[in-house]
Design a protein around this motif. Structure first.
Motif, PDB file in Angstrom:
ATOM      1  N   LYS A 166       0.553  -6.526  -6.875  1.00  0.00           N
ATOM      2  CA  LYS A 166       1.251  -5.716  -5.882  1.00  0.00           C
ATOM      3  C   LYS A 166       2.750  -5.603  -6.148  1.00  0.00           C
ATOM      4  O   LYS A 166       3.438  -4.845  -5.456  1.00  0.00           O
ATOM      5  CB  LYS A 166       1.009  -6.266  -4.484  1.00  0.00           C
ATOM      6  N   SER A 167       3.245  -6.309  -7.137  1.00  0.00           N
ATOM      7  CA  SER A 167       4.680  -6.256  -7.424  1.00  0.00           C
ATOM      8  C   SER A 167       5.095  -4.911  -8.009  1.00  0.00           C
ATOM      9  O   SER A 167       6.283  -4.587  -8.050  1.00  0.00           O
ATOM     10  CB  SER A 167       5.076  -7.373  -8.399  1.00  0.00           C
ATOM     11  N   LEU A 192      -2.894   8.173  -6.282  1.00  0.00           N
ATOM     12  CA  LEU A 192      -2.991   7.558  -4.968  1.00  0.00           C
ATOM     13  C   LEU A 192      -4.414   7.772  -4.453  1.00  0.00           C
ATOM     14  O   LEU A 192      -5.031   8.802  -4.715  1.00  0.00           O
ATOM     15  CB  LEU A 192      -1.970   8.172  -4.007  1.00  0.00           C
ATOM     16  N   SER A 193      -4.919   6.784  -3.710  1.00  0.00           N
ATOM     17  CA  SER A 193      -6.322   6.815  -3.302  1.00  0.00           C
ATOM     18  C   SER A 193      -6.485   6.101  -1.963  1.00  0.00           C
ATOM     19  O   SER A 193      -5.544   5.492  -1.438  1.00  0.00           O
ATOM     20  CB  SER A 193      -7.185   6.108  -4.350  1.00  0.00           C
ATOM     21  N   ARG A 198      -2.513   2.958   1.919  1.00  0.00           N
ATOM     22  CA  ARG A 198      -1.888   2.254   3.043  1.00  0.00           C
ATOM     23  C   ARG A 198      -0.761   1.340   2.553  1.00  0.00           C
ATOM     24  O   ARG A 198       0.349   1.339   3.107  1.00  0.00           O
ATOM     25  CB  ARG A 198      -2.906   1.436   3.825  1.00  0.00           C
ATOM     26  N   PHE A 199      -1.032   0.564   1.515  1.00  0.00           N
ATOM     27  CA  PHE A 199      -0.023  -0.354   0.979  1.00  0.00           C
ATOM     28  C   PHE A 199       1.196   0.415   0.483  1.00  0.00           C
ATOM     29  O   PHE A 199       2.339   0.021   0.742  1.00  0.00           O
ATOM     30  CB  PHE A 199      -0.618  -1.192  -0.152  1.00  0.00           C
ATOM     31  N   PHE A 200       0.954   1.519  -0.207  1.00  0.00           N
ATOM     32  CA  PHE A 200       2.068   2.312  -0.718  1.00  0.00           C
ATOM     33  C   PHE A 200       2.918   2.841   0.429  1.00  0.00           C
ATOM     34  O   PHE A 200       4.143   2.693   0.439  1.00  0.00           O
ATOM     35  CB  PHE A 200       1.549   3.468  -1.573  1.00  0.00           C
ATOM     36  N   LYS A 201       2.263   3.432   1.405  1.00  0.00           N
ATOM     37  CA  LYS A 201       2.984   4.034   2.520  1.00  0.00           C
ATOM     38  C   LYS A 201       3.785   2.996   3.289  1.00  0.00           C
ATOM     39  O   LYS A 201       4.924   3.237   3.698  1.00  0.00           O
ATOM     40  CB  LYS A 201       1.994   4.745   3.433  1.00  0.00           C
ATOM     41  N   LEU A 235      -4.880   6.395   7.659  1.00  0.00           N
ATOM     42  CA  LEU A 235      -4.137   5.398   6.902  1.00  0.00           C
ATOM     43  C   LEU A 235      -2.652   5.730   6.812  1.00  0.00           C
ATOM     44  O   LEU A 235      -1.798   4.848   6.791  1.00  0.00           O
ATOM     45  CB  LEU A 235      -4.729   5.258   5.499  1.00  0.00           C
ATOM     46  N   LEU A 236      -2.347   7.025   6.792  1.00  0.00           N
ATOM     47  CA  LEU A 236      -0.947   7.443   6.692  1.00  0.00           C
ATOM     48  C   LEU A 236      -0.235   7.379   8.032  1.00  0.00           C
ATOM     49  O   LEU A 236       1.005   7.299   8.078  1.00  0.00           O
ATOM     50  CB  LEU A 236      -0.865   8.871   6.141  1.00  0.00           C
ATOM     51  N   LYS A 237      -0.990   7.417   9.112  1.00  0.00           N
ATOM     52  CA  LYS A 237      -0.364   7.444  10.439  1.00  0.00           C
ATOM     53  C   LYS A 237      -0.336   6.077  11.104  1.00  0.00           C
ATOM     54  O   LYS A 237       0.480   5.823  11.976  1.00  0.00           O
ATOM     55  CB  LYS A 237      -1.110   8.423  11.367  1.00  0.00           C
ATOM     56  N   ASP A 238      -1.270   5.179  10.734  1.00  0.00           N
ATOM     57  CA  ASP A 238      -1.331   3.859  11.379  1.00  0.00           C
ATOM     58  C   ASP A 238      -0.056   3.061  11.135  1.00  0.00           C
ATOM     59  O   ASP A 238       0.525   3.122  10.060  1.00  0.00           O
ATOM     60  CB  ASP A 238      -2.532   3.069  10.841  1.00  0.00           C
TER      61      ASP A 238
END
Length: 238
Positions: A166-167, A192-193, A198-201, A235-238
């Motif tokens: 994740k780094s 992106l998938s 979620r982690f990226f956002k 996932l983008l809004k949570d």
């Protein structure tokens, strides 16, 4: 709020593989918007191996969310964008024979070239974004081109994340912070998938928009287009 723009190139690839008009890219764009998608992205290439130039004109009247046209700004592409008048144009330095986009702009080396093209689009009230690698110098260079936004090229993040590391998010977060300080909007895209979005956002401050195509369409083969679009939106809004 991070917007989801769905890249429908792969729908055109499937259509072209058989000839005819199935699946129909216009109908898919309508459905994506009906399912909640907040934009439609296309990336026409000179050989028209997926999205055709005519597709752009067919799509323009029915895209009521946000139309984003990506591509290498050769003259044919510039003319297309000026005629279609999308809400956004994303400039990508891909070679004509590239399978997919594989690098961002050297915004320092190509500053004058980009500045001239971007100024033409902005004169026509088209928001501009340029594809960049997660490199602080390239983000700094982007400011001098006059672009409105950058699109962070996320392939390297996706590779490291899939390997359990994740780094790989760190350079993206640093570039996003710098971009915001410099007054640039931040988009992102490539590999992106549902697995990594979620982690990226959550780790990219000020993320305005993601453009997702290949993974989203592949995931839809198993789970259905409507279901997948709605999962991304959640996932983008949570």
């Amino acid at each position: 709020m991070t917007k989801l723009s769905v890249n429908i190139n792969k729908i055109a690839t499937l259509r072209n593989s058989r000839g005819g008009d199935v699946p129909n890219v216009v109908q898919v764009a309508k459905d994506v918007q009906k399912f909640g998608g907040e934009g439609i992205t296309v990336h026409p290439r000179p050989d028209e191996r997926h999205i055709r130039y005519q597709d752009v004109f067919d799509l323009r009247p029915i895209v009521y969310t946000e139309f984003n046209i990506e591509g290498n700004p050769i003259q044919q592409f510039i003319d297309l964008v000026l005629k279609a008048q999308p809400e956004q144009v994303t400039l990508v330095p891909d070679a004509e024979d590239a399978i997919t986009s594989n690098a961002g702009w050297d915004t320092i080396k190509h500053k004058d070239y980009l500045k001239e093209i971007i100024s033409e689009f902005k004169r026509n009230n088209i928001r501009t974004s340029i594809f960049v690698d997660p490199d602080l110098k390239m983000v700094e260079g982007a400011v001098d081109t006059g672009t409105d936004r950058i699109e962070l090229y996320t392939e390297e993040f996706a590779k490291t994340y899939a390997a359990g590391d994740k780094s790989g998010i760190k350079p993206y977060a640093e570039c996003a912070e710098l971009a915001s300080q410099l007054g640039l909007g931040i988009n992102a895209g490539h590999d992106l998938s549902l697995e990594n979005i979620r982690f990226f956002k959550e780790n990219i401050p000020g993320l305005l928009e993601v453009s997702i195509g290949h993974a989203l369409i592949a995931e839809s083969l198993y789970m259905g287009l409507e279901n997948v679009v709605k999962q991304y939106l959640k996932l983008l809004k949570d």
